[in-house]
Each structure stands twice: as C-alpha cells, then as structure tokens.
Design a protein around this motif. Structure first.
Motif, PDB file in Angstrom:
ATOM      1  N   THR A  82      45.334  47.548  42.442  1.00 54.48           N
ATOM      2  CA  THR A  82      43.969  47.608  42.987  1.00 54.48           C
ATOM      3  C   THR A  82      43.087  48.736  42.466  1.00 54.48           C
ATOM      4  O   THR A  82      41.945  48.862  42.911  1.00 54.48           O
ATOM      5  N   ALA A  83      43.547  49.551  41.547  1.00 53.08           N
ATOM      6  CA  ALA A  83      42.786  50.740  41.130  1.00 53.08           C
ATOM      7  C   ALA A  83      41.387  50.394  40.638  1.00 53.08           C
ATOM      8  O   ALA A  83      41.165  49.350  40.021  1.00 53.08           O
ATOM      9  N   ALA A  84      40.441  51.305  40.887  1.00 57.79           N
ATOM     10  CA  ALA A  84      39.074  51.149  40.389  1.00 57.79           C
ATOM     11  C   ALA A  84      38.966  51.764  38.994  1.00 57.79           C
ATOM     12  O   ALA A  84      39.904  52.388  38.488  1.00 57.79           O
ATOM     13  N   PHE A  85      37.816  51.616  38.367  1.00 59.82           N
ATOM     14  CA  PHE A  85      37.584  52.162  37.030  1.00 59.82           C
ATOM     15  C   PHE A  85      37.707  53.684  37.031  1.00 59.82           C
ATOM     16  O   PHE A  85      38.246  54.280  36.089  1.00 59.82           O
ATOM     17  N   ASP A  86      37.195  54.319  38.078  1.00 63.39           N
ATOM     18  CA  ASP A  86      37.108  55.777  38.089  1.00 63.39           C
ATOM     19  C   ASP A  86      37.921  56.443  39.193  1.00 63.39           C
ATOM     20  O   ASP A  86      37.779  57.646  39.418  1.00 63.39           O
ATOM     21  N   ALA A 100      35.828  39.370  42.030  1.00 65.87           N
ATOM     22  CA  ALA A 100      34.782  38.354  41.902  1.00 65.87           C
ATOM     23  C   ALA A 100      34.382  38.086  40.461  1.00 65.87           C
ATOM     24  O   ALA A 100      33.948  36.987  40.127  1.00 65.87           O
ATOM     25  N   SER A 101      34.532  39.117  39.594  1.00 67.61           N
ATOM     26  CA  SER A 101      34.007  38.979  38.234  1.00 67.61           C
ATOM     27  C   SER A 101      35.015  39.231  37.129  1.00 67.61           C
ATOM     28  O   SER A 101      34.786  38.864  35.981  1.00 67.61           O
ATOM     29  N   GLY A 102      36.117  39.930  37.451  1.00 69.33           N
ATOM     30  CA  GLY A 102      37.114  40.237  36.434  1.00 69.33           C
ATOM     31  C   GLY A 102      36.876  41.531  35.695  1.00 69.33           C
ATOM     32  O   GLY A 102      37.484  41.783  34.659  1.00 69.33           O
ATOM     33  N   ILE A 103      36.013  42.396  36.233  1.00 66.58           N
ATOM     34  CA  ILE A 103      35.681  43.644  35.548  1.00 66.58           C
ATOM     35  C   ILE A 103      36.008  44.845  36.441  1.00 66.58           C
ATOM     36  O   ILE A 103      35.713  44.838  37.626  1.00 66.58           O
ATOM     37  N   LYS A 104      36.640  45.870  35.860  1.00 63.93           N
ATOM     38  CA  LYS A 104      36.824  47.127  36.578  1.00 63.93           C
ATOM     39  C   LYS A 104      35.486  47.852  36.633  1.00 63.93           C
ATOM     40  O   LYS A 104      34.763  47.921  35.640  1.00 63.93           O
ATOM     41  N   THR A 105      35.158  48.409  37.786  1.00 64.24           N
ATOM     42  CA  THR A 105      33.910  49.154  37.883  1.00 64.24           C
ATOM     43  C   THR A 105      34.089  50.401  38.723  1.00 64.24           C
ATOM     44  O   THR A 105      35.166  50.651  39.272  1.00 64.24           O
ATOM     45  N   LYS A 106      33.023  51.170  38.832  1.00 58.34           N
ATOM     46  CA  LYS A 106      33.069  52.439  39.539  1.00 58.34           C
ATOM     47  C   LYS A 106      32.949  52.244  41.049  1.00 58.34           C
ATOM     48  O   LYS A 106      32.409  51.250  41.518  1.00 58.34           O
ATOM     49  N   ILE A 107      33.437  53.244  41.764  1.00 59.61           N
ATOM     50  CA  ILE A 107      33.359  53.236  43.223  1.00 59.61           C
ATOM     51  C   ILE A 107      31.902  53.084  43.672  1.00 59.61           C
ATOM     52  O   ILE A 107      31.009  53.794  43.195  1.00 59.61           O
ATOM     53  N   GLY A 108      31.666  52.132  44.568  1.00 60.07           N
ATOM     54  CA  GLY A 108      30.334  51.921  45.124  1.00 60.07           C
ATOM     55  C   GLY A 108      29.492  50.904  44.399  1.00 60.07           C
ATOM     56  O   GLY A 108      28.510  50.405  44.952  1.00 60.07           O
TER      57      GLY A 108
END
Length: 501
Positions: A82-86, A100-108
């Motif tokens: 489950t880790a996020a990008f940052d 929902a999209s398949g992309i890692k992103t930043k918190i928030g």
C-alpha cells in the motif's frame, strides 16, 4: 510470467532465464494479464474498498461472529502492498488514486500523479465504455476515497472543488454521506452551491429513506442519495448507532444495482469508510460492526453475481490498515474472550458526544467517578466489582486507575494534542475517558492497538467472477487498477487525461 527451465537447450540460455525469473520473483505480482486486456471481459464490475480494513480487521470481525466473512469465501485471495509515492505509510487519497488509476502519487493528491498531471480512473474509463457508474461511501461522498474515482485535485481537503467535480463527472449514482463544503465557504475560489449545480445538471437529490427506497430505474436517471442523519463530518452513523430510518451500506448498494443495471453493464465502487474512523479512535467493536456492514454490502453483489456469473467481477480490498490492530494482548497472554465485546452498544463517537454530554449536564458540579461507573457498565459491560480472574469484564486495579485519570481529564474538558507525547500515546486526539474505556474492553478481550493512525502492513484482496484469478498472489495497489482495466478489455496502463482527450 512462467519460465520452462526444462526446455532450455543451452547453458547460457538457462542462466539468462534464471536471472529473469529471480528478478521477477522479487517483484509483487499475482496472475499475469494480457497486454490488451483479459481474455474475457466483465459486463458488471464491483469494486469494494474497506477503508482502514487490513488483515487484522477482517480477522477480528470473523472471530467476533465465529464464522468467515463473505469475502473470506471468495476463490481468489491476494496480499496487496500500500505504500504511497512519498511515504511508506499511505493516506487514503494516495491509496485510492493508486487503486483507481494505477499510478503512485503523493500524500493528499487526488486523481493526480506526483507531477500534478490528471490520470484517468477506471470509473471514468467505464463511463467511456458506455457503462453506468456508481460511487457509494459511508463517509462524505466528497471524501478522499470516493473522490479519487471522479476528481482531480492537489489536495483532498478541497471539498468544494471535489463536490463540483462530482457533478461534472456525469456518473449515474452517488450514495452515502453528504458534502462537507457545498457552498464553498472554505474554498479560495467558490464555484457556487454544489447541490444547486447538481440539480441543474439533472441529478435527483434524495435525503430520506422513504423516497430513496421508492426510486425506480428510468432512462437518464441520475441520483445523489444522502442518509438523513449525518453523524459526524457529513458521514453516515457508525453501524452500531444506526437507526431504522437510516440507510445502510447494503441498502445503498442494493438500490444502486437496481438503478444501474442496463444492457451495457455498470461499474460500482463501494467504500466502507467508517471502519477507518473507528480504528483511528481504537474502537474495535465499532470497527468490527462497520466491517460486518461492509461485508453485508458485498453479499448484495454476490447475490447479483450468482445471477450473472459469466459477466460479473467482484473485487474487495482495503486501502491500508489503521490503528495497528493486533489479535493478542500481553495482559491476557494467549487468552482471548471476544464475546465480551458484544456488551458494547454504542460507538466511541456517540458515547463522547451524547452520553457524556448528558452525564455532565445531569451531574453538574458533582461529577464523580463513582457516578460514571454504572454508565460505563450500561454501555460497555465493564464491571467494577467482582473477581478479575474469573470474570474478564471486571476491570483490574491498574485499569480502574487509568479510567479515573482519564475521567478527570474528560470532566476538565482537557484537549489532547499530538505535541504532548505522554498524553497523546494514551488518548490520541480523542476524549480521554472514551478511548480508555475502549482500550480496557479491547485489551480484556485480547485485542490491542499500536497507533491512532494508519500503518504500512499489507492488506488482503479478494475476488470472484470474471478474471478473479488475476487477484491471487502478492501485488501492489497500483496493480489493482490495471487488473480491473484488463478485465474491462482495456490495456492495463496509466492513462493521462490530456492523452485521452
């Protein structure tokens, strides 16, 4: 990817294949999917997300009832990171965007990649295929998880902008909680009233159970249905506090299926959001009750699947674990007594906001700990007389001391802040007495907590139906979106909105 080592005719080829296999073994993965979509497509897709529902939450709910959850019986079972990008420990916005999209992103971030580029979601892709789309949540419908399926904003706190994005999405059904900032009072650039905009866009707005249950499928119908009682932060009440006139998560799901069913099929996302909120407060019983309510919503989808087994996919997962729930406590060693949890009849929220409020008003200047004891017993079953060795509901001397200390803090109206490490570790940011009561009850039952926040432990993903085998194994949360895309007959890849325009 499978490598048949037996057929390798040359030693060098063997080494190359062995190296590739070893490399792949290090990566999270389940069954493979085709580059241009799964061999068979699903007409109907259910995507269930238990917010804060990790492996221990599912296990605790099963132990509480003494039988497996519906999701535990699904043929496909996977473990999802489950880790996020940052940040290793993710938040709901980043996690939902990944799923929902398949992309890692930043918190928030909601519906955006780390460079703030909007990414298309599986719900938007389903709408593009001609399917009807529904989004349901037991928290506010503009909260992080539901928002990640239809909005694209740099902050999950942009509730007004998210609400307007909901209206512009054109999705066919929204149900559950309400809107946190419909008028844009907290927005830097208000866009008008969300509810008025929704009506202007052709949505039917419903906020009572009678009208909700009377809704019938009709051409062009678009619905926003909100529960009549929003207990906290525009969310549904905890399931343990639910009244007959409230709409349950399973009832929202059942009505959505009825209204969305059509020859082109549908995509329905259902979030059990208050599992997470209960775990933040370390209230195991409320979390368990909301997990069971979430499982009842899954049962609605399963009944639909049984009528359409060759056309339906059901995926059930969590966005992260919350609270660091453990099934075991040092004070009880190897012993557990989960039946004692059934004595609790109210959530932490209702107890602190209603029961304690009435208690203060009634006792006035003479609010003693002795007077609160029968109130605690009535709502949580904990006893203050008897033998703790023979009755686990009897609080131990050290626990009574903790309860007395917490009671004094609560009666003094003391607010606990995270910059006070000593008290924060005891109470988080919650009412001291309420959280201490749930800690004592949970501990005596054999449960414990390590945090008032999310944790980084993996979650369980379960699936049944078309392409369910893709969800076996060990894989990342970004793969969930790509696997769903594959079963939708789409290329399993991240799609940027600019590229898709």
């Amino acid at each position: 990817m499978r490598v048949n080592m037996v057929r390798a005719s040359h030693f060098s080829k063997v080494l190359v294949l062995f190296g590739l296999g070893a490399l792949l073994a290090l990566q999270p993965q389940g069954a493979t999917w085709a580059a241009d979509g799964y061999i068979q497509t699903a007409k109907y897709i259910f995507f269930f997300i238990g917010d804060g529902m990790g492996i221990p939450q599912r296990a605790a709910a099963s132990a509480y009832t003494g039988k497996p959850l519906t999701v535990d019986t699904f043929p496909a079972q996977g473990v999802t990171t489950t880790a996020a990008f940052d940040r290793f420990i993710t938040g709901s916005a980043a996690a939902a965007t990944a799923m929902a999209s398949g992309i890692k992103t930043k918190i928030g971030y909601v519906g955006l990649d780390p460079q703030l580029r909007p990414v298309k979601t599986v719900a938007e892709m389903a709408k593009g295929q001609g399917k009807k789309v529904g989004v349901i949540s037991s928290v506010s419908i503009d909260h992080a998880t539901p928002a990640a399926f239809y909005a694209h904003v740099p902050s999950r706190s942009m509730y007004h902008e998210i609400g307007m994005a909901l209206v512009k999405s054109g999705f066919d059904f929204f149900g559950g909680g309400g809107f946190k900032d419909p008028e844009g009072k907290k927005s830097k650039a208000p866009q008008g009233n969300v509810l008025k905009a929704a009506r202007a866009a052709g949505y039917t707005l419903v906020n009572n159970k009678q009208d909700f249950m009377a809704l019938k499928r009709s051409p062009g119908l678009k619905v926003i249905a909100v529960n009549p009682w929003l207990q906290d932060s525009a969310a549904l009440p905890y399931h343990i506090d639910r009244r007959p006139q409230d709409i349950s998560l399973s009832e929202f799901t059942e009505k959505a299926v009825e209204l969305l069913d059509n020859p082109q099929g549908f995509f329905l996302m259902v979030e059990g959001g208050k599992i997470d909120w209960a775990c933040h407060a370390n209230d195991a019983v409320s979390a368990i009750q909301d997990t069971l309510a979430f499982d009842e919503a899954v049962q609605v989808a399963l009944r639909f699947y049984e009528k359409h087994p060759r056309e339906t996919l059901i995926v059930v997962t969590g966005d992260h674990e919350c609270g660091g729930l453990t099934l075991g406590f040092a004070g009880t060693k190897y012993e557990t007594e989960f039946n004692m949890l059934k004595h609790q009849d109210t959530s932490f929220k209702k107890f602190s906001a209603e029961v304690l409020k009435k208690f203060r008003q009634k006792c006035g200047a003479d609010c003693s700990f002795e007077k609160i004891k029968p109130v605690i017993t009535a709502h949580f079953g904990l006893k203050f007389t008897g033998d703790p060795q023979s009755d686990p509901l009897v609080v131990k001397p050290y626990q009574e001391a903790l309860l007395r200390q917490a009671f004094e803090r609560s009666m003094a109206g003391e607010r606990i802040h995270s910059d006070d490490p000593g008290t924060y570790l005891l109470y988080g940011s919650y009412d001291p007495l309420t959280v201490t009561i749930t800690h004592v009850l949970n501990n005596n039952a054999g449960l414990a907590w390590t945090s008032f926040k999310h944790t980084g432990v993996p979650v369980t993903t379960s699936a049944i139906g078309v392409g369910a085998e893709l969800f076996n194994g060990y894989f990342d949360n970004t793969d969930l979106a790509k696997k769903v895309m594959s079963v939708m007959g789409l290329s399993p890849q991240v799609v940027y909105m600019a590229d898709a325009a």
